[in-house]
Write a protein that holds these residues in place. Structure first.
Motif, PDB file in Angstrom:
ATOM      1  N   ASP A 124       0.832  -1.198   0.000  1.00  0.00           N
ATOM      2  CA  ASP A 124       0.000   0.000   0.000  1.00  0.00           C
ATOM      3  C   ASP A 124       0.868   1.251   0.000  1.00  0.00           C
ATOM      4  N   SER A 125       0.234   2.391  -0.244  1.00  0.00           N
ATOM      5  CA  SER A 125       0.991   3.630  -0.436  1.00  0.00           C
ATOM      6  C   SER A 125       1.619   4.144   0.854  1.00  0.00           C
ATOM      7  N   ALA A 126       1.256   3.583   2.004  1.00  0.00           N
ATOM      8  CA  ALA A 126       1.887   3.972   3.265  1.00  0.00           C
ATOM      9  C   ALA A 126       2.998   2.998   3.657  1.00  0.00           C
ATOM     10  N   LEU A 127       3.237   2.010   2.819  1.00  0.00           N
ATOM     11  CA  LEU A 127       4.218   0.954   3.075  1.00  0.00           C
ATOM     12  C   LEU A 127       3.935   0.206   4.379  1.00  0.00           C
ATOM     13  N   SER A 128       2.670   0.086   4.714  1.00  0.00           N
ATOM     14  CA  SER A 128       2.296  -0.691   5.899  1.00  0.00           C
ATOM     15  C   SER A 128       1.905  -2.095   5.442  1.00  0.00           C
ATOM     16  N   LEU A 129       1.905  -3.002   6.369  1.00  0.00           N
ATOM     17  CA  LEU A 129       1.556  -4.385   6.060  1.00  0.00           C
ATOM     18  C   LEU A 129       0.119  -4.720   6.427  1.00  0.00           C
ATOM     19  N   HIS A 130      -0.663  -3.720   6.810  1.00  0.00           N
ATOM     20  CA  HIS A 130      -2.023  -3.973   7.275  1.00  0.00           C
ATOM     21  C   HIS A 130      -2.874  -4.687   6.229  1.00  0.00           C
ATOM     22  N   ALA A 131      -2.866  -4.214   5.007  1.00  0.00           N
ATOM     23  CA  ALA A 131      -3.698  -4.824   3.971  1.00  0.00           C
ATOM     24  C   ALA A 131      -3.265  -6.263   3.702  1.00  0.00           C
ATOM     25  N   HIS A 132      -1.977  -6.507   3.674  1.00  0.00           N
ATOM     26  CA  HIS A 132      -1.476  -7.852   3.416  1.00  0.00           C
ATOM     27  C   HIS A 132      -1.829  -8.795   4.566  1.00  0.00           C
ATOM     28  N   VAL A 133      -1.613  -8.349   5.792  1.00  0.00           N
ATOM     29  CA  VAL A 133      -1.914  -9.186   6.955  1.00  0.00           C
ATOM     30  C   VAL A 133      -3.417  -9.428   7.064  1.00  0.00           C
ATOM     31  N   ASN A 134      -4.234  -8.413   6.787  1.00  0.00           N
ATOM     32  CA  ASN A 134      -5.681  -8.598   6.822  1.00  0.00           C
ATOM     33  C   ASN A 134      -6.148  -9.600   5.777  1.00  0.00           C
ATOM     34  N   ALA A 135      -5.569  -9.543   4.581  1.00  0.00           N
ATOM     35  CA  ALA A 135      -5.938 -10.507   3.541  1.00  0.00           C
ATOM     36  C   ALA A 135      -5.535 -11.920   3.949  1.00  0.00           C
ATOM     37  N   LEU A 136      -4.337 -12.070   4.525  1.00  0.00           N
ATOM     38  CA  LEU A 136      -3.906 -13.391   4.985  1.00  0.00           C
ATOM     39  C   LEU A 136      -4.772 -13.894   6.131  1.00  0.00           C
ATOM     40  N   THR A 137      -5.144 -13.006   7.029  1.00  0.00           N
ATOM     41  CA  THR A 137      -5.997 -13.390   8.147  1.00  0.00           C
ATOM     42  C   THR A 137      -7.352 -13.881   7.649  1.00  0.00           C
ATOM     43  N   TRP A 138      -7.923 -13.158   6.696  1.00  0.00           N
ATOM     44  CA  TRP A 138      -9.213 -13.551   6.138  1.00  0.00           C
ATOM     45  C   TRP A 138      -9.100 -14.902   5.432  1.00  0.00           C
ATOM     46  N   LYS A 139      -8.073 -15.056   4.625  1.00  0.00           N
ATOM     47  CA  LYS A 139      -7.885 -16.315   3.901  1.00  0.00           C
ATOM     48  C   LYS A 139      -7.655 -17.463   4.886  1.00  0.00           C
ATOM     49  N   GLY A 140      -6.843 -17.231   5.916  1.00  0.00           N
ATOM     50  CA  GLY A 140      -6.590 -18.256   6.916  1.00  0.00           C
ATOM     51  C   GLY A 140      -7.847 -18.627   7.683  1.00  0.00           C
ATOM     52  N   ALA A 141      -8.667 -17.627   8.019  1.00  0.00           N
ATOM     53  CA  ALA A 141      -9.899 -17.893   8.765  1.00  0.00           C
ATOM     54  C   ALA A 141     -10.861 -18.750   7.951  1.00  0.00           C
ATOM     55  N   THR A 142     -10.948 -18.502   6.645  1.00  0.00           N
ATOM     56  CA  THR A 142     -11.839 -19.320   5.818  1.00  0.00           C
ATOM     57  C   THR A 142     -11.318 -20.751   5.714  1.00  0.00           C
ATOM     58  N   LYS A 143     -10.001 -20.902   5.638  1.00  0.00           N
ATOM     59  CA  LYS A 143      -9.424 -22.253   5.575  1.00  0.00           C
ATOM     60  C   LYS A 143      -9.645 -22.999   6.893  1.00  0.00           C
ATOM     61  N   VAL A 144      -9.481 -22.302   8.018  1.00  0.00           N
ATOM     62  CA  VAL A 144      -9.710 -22.921   9.322  1.00  0.00           C
ATOM     63  C   VAL A 144     -11.174 -23.335   9.456  1.00  0.00           C
ATOM     64  N   PHE A 145     -12.086 -22.490   8.974  1.00  0.00           N
ATOM     65  CA  PHE A 145     -13.506 -22.833   9.019  1.00  0.00           C
ATOM     66  C   PHE A 145     -13.777 -24.112   8.233  1.00  0.00           C
ATOM     67  N   LEU A 146     -13.192 -24.219   7.039  1.00  0.00           N
ATOM     68  CA  LEU A 146     -13.388 -25.431   6.241  1.00  0.00           C
ATOM     69  C   LEU A 146     -12.775 -26.654   6.922  1.00  0.00           C
ATOM     70  N   LEU A 147     -11.608 -26.473   7.533  1.00  0.00           N
ATOM     71  CA  LEU A 147     -10.986 -27.587   8.253  1.00  0.00           C
ATOM     72  C   LEU A 147     -11.820 -27.996   9.464  1.00  0.00           C
ATOM     73  N   ARG A 148     -12.415 -27.033  10.119  1.00  0.00           N
ATOM     74  CA  ARG A 148     -13.270 -27.346  11.266  1.00  0.00           C
ATOM     75  C   ARG A 148     -14.491 -28.163  10.827  1.00  0.00           C
ATOM     76  N   ARG A 149     -15.098 -27.775   9.714  1.00  0.00           N
ATOM     77  CA  ARG A 149     -16.240 -28.550   9.203  1.00  0.00           C
ATOM     78  C   ARG A 149     -15.805 -29.945   8.783  1.00  0.00           C
ATOM     79  N   LEU A 150     -14.614 -30.040   8.210  1.00  0.00           N
ATOM     80  CA  LEU A 150     -14.099 -31.342   7.799  1.00  0.00           C
ATOM     81  C   LEU A 150     -13.788 -32.218   9.009  1.00  0.00           C
ATOM     82  N   SER A 151     -13.422 -31.617  10.122  1.00  0.00           N
ATOM     83  CA  SER A 151     -13.064 -32.396  11.315  1.00  0.00           C
ATOM     84  C   SER A 151     -14.252 -33.169  11.869  1.00  0.00           C
ATOM     85  N   TYR A 152     -15.473 -32.728  11.576  1.00  0.00           N
ATOM     86  CA  TYR A 152     -16.643 -33.478  12.025  1.00  0.00           C
ATOM     87  C   TYR A 152     -16.834 -34.751  11.207  1.00  0.00           C
TER      88      TYR A 152
END
Length: 134
Positions: A75-103
């Motif tokens: 981003d134009s401020a050279l912060s990692l917020h957007a990148h970390v937020n995107a990774l967090t969102w992607k990771g959360a969706t993967k964890v949700f799918l793994l949780r459903r698979l664990s049943y």
């Protein structure tokens, strides 16, 4: 990726346009073309002033505040917020799918292998860019 440094955008933008003309000339020599509609400009500064427009291949390039380049969000401020937020969102969706698979899957070793194969690569990509944990 082209970049220039300096204090005055009025001097930097013409220099970038000249660099783009050189790149376009090189591309013509080698029988290639650049797509101006896929070209992004980013002004990285602490100020909020809008720099002069940059033209490339007859098109005026739009300024972007965020750009994904090889999976890394800058981003134009050279912060990692957007990148970390995107990774967090992607990771959360993967964890949700793994949780459903664990049943459905009762073998914990298999779930561990799936998580290492399915979740871990997304969380570790560009992780050296993250600040170290203390």
């Amino acid at each position: 990726m082209l970049y220039r440094t300096g204090k005055d955008p009025a001097l930097i933008c013409p220099a970038i346009e000249e660099d783009l003309r050189i790149a376009a000339k090189w591309a013509d020599i080698w029988g290639m073309r650049f797509n101006a509609s896929k070209t992004v400009t980013m002004y990285i500064s602490r100020t909020t002033a809008t720099p002069p427009p940059i033209t490339f291949a007859g098109a005026t390039l739009e300024y972007s505040h965020e750009h994904r380049h090889l999976g890394f969000i800058l981003d134009s401020a050279l912060s990692l917020h957007a990148h970390v937020n995107a990774l967090t969102w992607k990771g959360a969706t993967k964890v949700f799918l793994l949780r459903r698979l664990s049943y459905k899957v009762k073998d914990r070793d298999l779930l561990l292998k799936i998580s290492k194969m399915y979740l871990r690569p997304h969380l570790e990509y560009a992780s050296p860019a993250w600040p170290p944990s203390e």
